[in-house]
Design a protein around this motif. Structure first.
Motif, short mmCIF file in Angstrom:
data_model
loop_
_atom_site.label_atom_id
_atom_site.label_comp_id
_atom_site.label_asym_id
_atom_site.label_seq_id
_atom_site.Cartn_x
_atom_site.Cartn_y
_atom_site.Cartn_z
N ASN A 31 118.39 15.18 -40.01
CA ASN A 31 119.37 14.88 -41.06
C ASN A 31 118.70 14.26 -42.29
O ASN A 31 119.08 14.58 -43.42
CB ASN A 31 120.46 13.95 -40.52
N MET A 32 117.72 13.40 -42.07
CA MET A 32 117.01 12.79 -43.19
C MET A 32 116.18 13.81 -43.94
O MET A 32 116.04 13.74 -45.16
CB MET A 32 116.15 11.62 -42.69
N GLU A 64 116.20 7.20 -27.93
CA GLU A 64 115.57 8.31 -27.21
C GLU A 64 114.92 9.25 -28.22
O GLU A 64 115.42 9.41 -29.34
CB GLU A 64 116.61 9.07 -26.39
N PRO A 65 113.83 9.91 -27.83
CA PRO A 65 113.18 10.86 -28.74
C PRO A 65 114.13 11.94 -29.27
O PRO A 65 114.04 12.31 -30.43
CB PRO A 65 112.07 11.47 -27.88
N ALA A 66 115.05 12.42 -28.44
CA ALA A 66 115.99 13.44 -28.89
C ALA A 66 116.92 12.90 -29.99
O ALA A 66 117.23 13.60 -30.95
CB ALA A 66 116.82 13.96 -27.72
N THR A 67 117.32 11.64 -29.84
CA THR A 67 118.16 11.00 -30.85
C THR A 67 117.40 10.88 -32.16
O THR A 67 117.95 11.15 -33.24
CB THR A 67 118.63 9.61 -30.37
N MET A 68 116.13 10.49 -32.07
CA MET A 68 115.30 10.37 -33.27
C MET A 68 115.12 11.73 -33.92
O MET A 68 115.13 11.83 -35.15
CB MET A 68 113.94 9.74 -32.93
N ALA A 69 114.96 12.77 -33.13
CA ALA A 69 114.78 14.12 -33.69
C ALA A 69 116.00 14.52 -34.54
O ALA A 69 115.84 15.06 -35.63
CB ALA A 69 114.55 15.13 -32.57
N SER A 106 123.35 6.75 -43.09
CA SER A 106 124.05 6.68 -41.82
C SER A 106 123.35 5.67 -40.91
O SER A 106 122.21 5.27 -41.19
CB SER A 106 124.08 8.06 -41.16
N PRO A 107 124.00 5.27 -39.82
CA PRO A 107 123.35 4.32 -38.90
C PRO A 107 121.99 4.85 -38.46
O PRO A 107 121.82 6.03 -38.16
CB PRO A 107 124.33 4.25 -37.72
N GLY A 108 121.03 3.98 -38.42
CA GLY A 108 119.67 4.34 -38.02
C GLY A 108 118.76 4.65 -39.20
O GLY A 108 117.55 4.40 -39.14
N GLN A 109 119.31 5.22 -40.26
CA GLN A 109 118.46 5.61 -41.39
C GLN A 109 117.82 4.44 -42.11
O GLN A 109 116.63 4.52 -42.45
CB GLN A 109 119.24 6.50 -42.35
#
Length: 139
Positions: free
Chosen positions: A68-69, A58-63, A30-33
């Motif tokens: 998911n990963m 943002e840290p919450a987005t990374m969390a 997915s996007p970001g991975q």
């Protein structure tokens, strides 16, 4: 008047993104991975906060991204303590994640070679230097 920088960058980004995303989707990413996998490939054990900063999220987005990963078996997190006794997480690739990171690296390298067709080594260096200058000017 020639093409504006804005349009040139948007067109280049779209073409580059299309070239890489078709392949990343085949890997069920997915996007970001892909960016996370690439970063961890050379910096395993970095703090989750550092990863968020590198990815400009943002840290919450990374969390959420890392959760998911982790569910997919691509990464694992270990609790650590940082200055002031605060709890933080160090992030590591699993074997599956490491294999996928290698594939991401191969895709990126192939698209990079296609992108630079007809460029000399000096032109490649110059292009990157100019883009870095633009980035610094806009910070």
């Amino acid at each position: 008047m020639g093409k504006q920088l804005h349009m040139a960058l948007m067109e280049t980004s779209a073409a580059h993104g299309k070239s890489t995303w078709m392949e990343f989707r085949r890997l069920d990413l997915s996007p970001g991975q892909p960016k996370v996998l690439s970063w961890l490939r050379s910096r395993e054990g970095c703090l989750q906060k550092e990863l968020a900063e590198f990815c400009h999220v943002e840290p919450a987005t990374m969390a959420v991204l890392l959760a998911n990963m982790e569910k997919k078996g691509l990464i694992r997190k270990e609790t650590t303590h940082v200055s002031g006794g605060k709890r933080a997480y160090r992030v590591y690739l699993t074997e599956t994640g490491r294999q996928l990171a290698e594939k991401v690296g191969e895709i990126v390298q192939e698209v990079e070679e296609r992108s630079y067709q007809g460029f000399t080594k000096e032109e490649r260096k110059q292009l990157i230097a100019l883009l870095e200058r633009i980035t610094e000017n806009l910070k």
